[in-house]
Design a protein around this motif. Sequence first.
Motif, PDB file in Angstrom:
ATOM      1  N   LEU A 108       0.822  -1.209   0.000  1.00 42.33           N
ATOM      2  CA  LEU A 108       0.000   0.000   0.000  1.00 42.33           C
ATOM      3  C   LEU A 108       0.856   1.259   0.000  1.00 42.33           C
ATOM      4  CD1 LEU A 108      -2.923  -0.811   2.474  1.00 42.33           C
ATOM      5  CD2 LEU A 108      -3.045  -0.554  -0.011  1.00 42.33           C
ATOM      6  N   GLN A 109       1.935   1.244   0.764  1.00 39.19           N
ATOM      7  CA  GLN A 109       2.818   2.409   0.813  1.00 39.19           C
ATOM      8  C   GLN A 109       3.450   2.658  -0.553  1.00 39.19           C
ATOM      9  OE1 GLN A 109       3.261   4.577   3.549  1.00 39.19           O
ATOM     10  NE2 GLN A 109       4.084   5.769   1.845  1.00 39.19           N
ATOM     11  N   ARG A 110       3.876   1.592  -1.222  1.00 34.85           N
ATOM     12  CA  ARG A 110       4.453   1.747  -2.567  1.00 34.85           C
ATOM     13  C   ARG A 110       3.423   2.279  -3.556  1.00 34.85           C
ATOM     14  NH1 ARG A 110       8.567  -2.947  -4.383  1.00 34.85           N
ATOM     15  NH2 ARG A 110      10.274  -2.294  -3.058  1.00 34.85           N
ATOM     16  N   LEU A 111       2.214   1.736  -3.497  1.00 35.43           N
ATOM     17  CA  LEU A 111       1.153   2.207  -4.392  1.00 35.43           C
ATOM     18  C   LEU A 111       0.821   3.668  -4.112  1.00 35.43           C
ATOM     19  CD1 LEU A 111      -1.233  -0.894  -4.413  1.00 35.43           C
ATOM     20  CD2 LEU A 111       0.276  -0.127  -6.250  1.00 35.43           C
ATOM     21  N   TYR A 112       0.789   4.035  -2.851  1.00 41.55           N
ATOM     22  CA  TYR A 112       0.492   5.417  -2.481  1.00 41.55           C
ATOM     23  C   TYR A 112       1.606   6.359  -2.951  1.00 41.55           C
ATOM     24  CZ  TYR A 112      -0.731   9.447   0.408  1.00 41.55           C
ATOM     25  OH  TYR A 112      -1.051  10.699   0.839  1.00 41.55           O
ATOM     26  N   ASP A 113       2.859   5.932  -2.801  1.00 34.76           N
ATOM     27  CA  ASP A 113       3.982   6.742  -3.291  1.00 34.76           C
ATOM     28  C   ASP A 113       3.893   6.933  -4.800  1.00 34.76           C
ATOM     29  OD1 ASP A 113       4.929   6.920  -0.712  1.00 34.76           O
ATOM     30  OD2 ASP A 113       6.459   5.346  -0.962  1.00 34.76           O
ATOM     31  N   HIS A 114       3.534   5.864  -5.504  1.00 37.18           N
ATOM     32  CA  HIS A 114       3.389   5.947  -6.961  1.00 37.18           C
ATOM     33  C   HIS A 114       2.242   6.886  -7.329  1.00 37.18           C
ATOM     34  CE1 HIS A 114       2.355   4.310 -11.056  1.00 37.18           C
ATOM     35  NE2 HIS A 114       3.620   4.657 -11.183  1.00 37.18           N
ATOM     36  N   LEU A 115       1.163   6.813  -6.580  1.00 33.82           N
ATOM     37  CA  LEU A 115       0.020   7.701  -6.813  1.00 33.82           C
ATOM     38  C   LEU A 115       0.428   9.166  -6.629  1.00 33.82           C
ATOM     39  CD1 LEU A 115      -3.112   7.875  -7.267  1.00 33.82           C
ATOM     40  CD2 LEU A 115      -3.315   7.880  -4.784  1.00 33.82           C
ATOM     41  N   LYS A 116       1.192   9.450  -5.588  1.00 34.30           N
ATOM     42  CA  LYS A 116       1.656  10.818  -5.355  1.00 34.30           C
ATOM     43  C   LYS A 116       2.579  11.278  -6.488  1.00 34.30           C
ATOM     44  CE  LYS A 116       3.237  10.223  -1.163  1.00 34.30           C
ATOM     45  NZ  LYS A 116       3.797  10.400   0.180  1.00 34.30           N
ATOM     46  N   THR A 117       3.408  10.375  -7.002  1.00 32.98           N
ATOM     47  CA  THR A 117       4.300  10.719  -8.111  1.00 32.98           C
ATOM     48  C   THR A 117       3.500  11.067  -9.353  1.00 32.98           C
ATOM     49  OG1 THR A 117       6.015   9.259  -7.239  1.00 32.98           O
ATOM     50  CG2 THR A 117       6.193   9.882  -9.557  1.00 32.98           C
ATOM     51  N   LEU A 118       2.481  10.261  -9.657  1.00 36.92           N
ATOM     52  CA  LEU A 118       1.624  10.550 -10.812  1.00 36.92           C
ATOM     53  C   LEU A 118       0.917  11.883 -10.637  1.00 36.92           C
ATOM     54  CD1 LEU A 118       0.045   7.017 -11.377  1.00 36.92           C
ATOM     55  CD2 LEU A 118       1.673   8.180 -12.888  1.00 36.92           C
ATOM     56  N   ASP A 119       0.462  12.141  -9.428  1.00 37.66           N
ATOM     57  CA  ASP A 119      -0.216  13.404  -9.117  1.00 37.66           C
ATOM     58  C   ASP A 119       0.734  14.586  -9.318  1.00 37.66           C
ATOM     59  OD1 ASP A 119      -2.592  14.642  -8.406  1.00 37.66           O
ATOM     60  OD2 ASP A 119      -2.065  14.708  -6.278  1.00 37.66           O
ATOM     61  N   LYS A 120       1.965  14.423  -8.865  1.00 36.63           N
ATOM     62  CA  LYS A 120       2.972  15.482  -9.003  1.00 36.63           C
ATOM     63  C   LYS A 120       3.264  15.755 -10.485  1.00 36.63           C
ATOM     64  CE  LYS A 120       7.837  16.230  -8.165  1.00 36.63           C
ATOM     65  NZ  LYS A 120       9.053  15.469  -8.010  1.00 36.63           N
ATOM     66  N   HIS A 121       3.420  14.687 -11.268  1.00 37.69           N
ATOM     67  CA  HIS A 121       3.695  14.862 -12.703  1.00 37.69           C
ATOM     68  C   HIS A 121       2.540  15.581 -13.399  1.00 37.69           C
ATOM     69  CE1 HIS A 121       7.372  12.732 -12.441  1.00 37.69           C
ATOM     70  NE2 HIS A 121       6.878  11.517 -12.446  1.00 37.69           N
ATOM     71  N   ALA A 122       1.317  15.214 -13.065  1.00 38.58           N
ATOM     72  CA  ALA A 122       0.157  15.875 -13.666  1.00 38.58           C
ATOM     73  C   ALA A 122       0.114  17.347 -13.285  1.00 38.58           C
ATOM     74  CB  ALA A 122      -1.137  15.164 -13.237  1.00 38.58           C
ATOM     75  N   ASP A 123       0.420  17.653 -12.023  1.00 31.89           N
ATOM     76  CA  ASP A 123       0.429  19.054 -11.587  1.00 31.89           C
ATOM     77  C   ASP A 123       1.530  19.854 -12.290  1.00 31.89           C
ATOM     78  OD1 ASP A 123      -1.699  18.592  -9.909  1.00 31.89           O
ATOM     79  OD2 ASP A 123      -0.473  18.424  -8.083  1.00 31.89           O
ATOM     80  N   GLU A 124       2.699  19.244 -12.468  1.00 29.54           N
ATOM     81  CA  GLU A 124       3.797  19.934 -13.158  1.00 29.54           C
ATOM     82  C   GLU A 124       3.406  20.269 -14.603  1.00 29.54           C
ATOM     83  OE1 GLU A 124       7.083  17.263 -12.758  1.00 29.54           O
ATOM     84  OE2 GLU A 124       7.494  17.859 -10.686  1.00 29.54           O
ATOM     85  N   LEU A 125       2.762  19.314 -15.278  1.00 27.01           N
ATOM     86  CA  LEU A 125       2.332  19.574 -16.649  1.00 27.01           C
ATOM     87  C   LEU A 125       1.225  20.612 -16.676  1.00 27.01           C
ATOM     88  CD1 LEU A 125       2.452  16.063 -18.320  1.00 27.01           C
ATOM     89  CD2 LEU A 125       3.991  17.993 -18.668  1.00 27.01           C
ATOM     90  N   ASP A 126       0.367  20.600 -15.666  1.00 22.30           N
ATOM     91  CA  ASP A 126      -0.663  21.624 -15.542  1.00 22.30           C
ATOM     92  C   ASP A 126      -0.044  23.016 -15.534  1.00 22.30           C
ATOM     93  OD1 ASP A 126      -3.321  21.068 -15.636  1.00 22.30           O
ATOM     94  OD2 ASP A 126      -3.585  20.820 -13.473  1.00 22.30           O
ATOM     95  N   ALA A 127       1.016  23.166 -14.744  1.00 23.32           N
ATOM     96  CA  ALA A 127       1.684  24.460 -14.628  1.00 23.32           C
ATOM     97  C   ALA A 127       2.303  24.887 -15.960  1.00 23.32           C
ATOM     98  CB  ALA A 127       2.756  24.395 -13.545  1.00 23.32           C
ATOM     99  N   LYS A 128       2.851  23.925 -16.708  1.00 22.84           N
ATOM    100  CA  LYS A 128       3.458  24.249 -18.001  1.00 22.84           C
ATOM    101  C   LYS A 128       2.397  24.642 -19.033  1.00 22.84           C
ATOM    102  CE  LYS A 128       7.688  21.648 -17.693  1.00 22.84           C
ATOM    103  NZ  LYS A 128       8.602  20.744 -18.342  1.00 22.84           N
ATOM    104  N   ILE A 129       1.247  24.023 -18.941  1.00 19.87           N
ATOM    105  CA  ILE A 129       0.163  24.312 -19.894  1.00 19.87           C
ATOM    106  C   ILE A 129      -0.395  25.705 -19.646  1.00 19.87           C
ATOM    107  CG2 ILE A 129      -2.161  23.641 -20.588  1.00 19.87           C
ATOM    108  CD1 ILE A 129      -1.260  20.717 -20.106  1.00 19.87           C
ATOM    109  N   GLN A 130      -0.470  26.110 -18.381  1.00 22.06           N
ATOM    110  CA  GLN A 130      -1.014  27.425 -18.039  1.00 22.06           C
ATOM    111  C   GLN A 130      -0.110  28.445 -18.590  1.00 22.06           C
ATOM    112  OE1 GLN A 130      -4.006  27.540 -16.685  1.00 22.06           O
ATOM    113  NE2 GLN A 130      -4.066  25.362 -16.404  1.00 22.06           N
TER     114      GLN A 130
END
Length: 130
Positions: A108-130
């Motif tokens: 669960l901890q590994r899956l949660y860490d991976h989820l946070k990484t995906l979330d971070k990548h999506a947010d970073e791309l969000d910032a670039k798109i803006q």
Amino acid sequence: MKLMAPQFVKPYVKTNKNDAADAEAICEAVTRPNMRFVPIKTDEQQTVLSLHRVRQGFVKARTAQANQIRGLLSEFGVIIPQGITHIAKRLPEIIESLDLPGNFRDLLQRLYDHLKTLDKHADELDAKIQ
């Protein structure tokens, strides 16, 4: 060079789809006086479209990861409402407090860490798109 959208050429295809039939349809379509052409995208436009596509992939993977975590927890009788925010709030306390097998907590901890990484990548791309 001019680009034509496939939906504008399709009415001119006479037989099954093959290269010769496609080429004939393109030749027929291009001779029509009212044929509409697609503008060629600039490098900047293509880059923005690529950013959107990749971001959408991260969002899709993030949703799949969240659903997988919820599904695995439900097999142990732990129900989390839909939505990534519910997982972000509840999962750390679930990992620490519940009487779950050690290997499962590590998973669960590994899956949660991976989820946070995906979330971070999506947010970073969000910032670039803006």
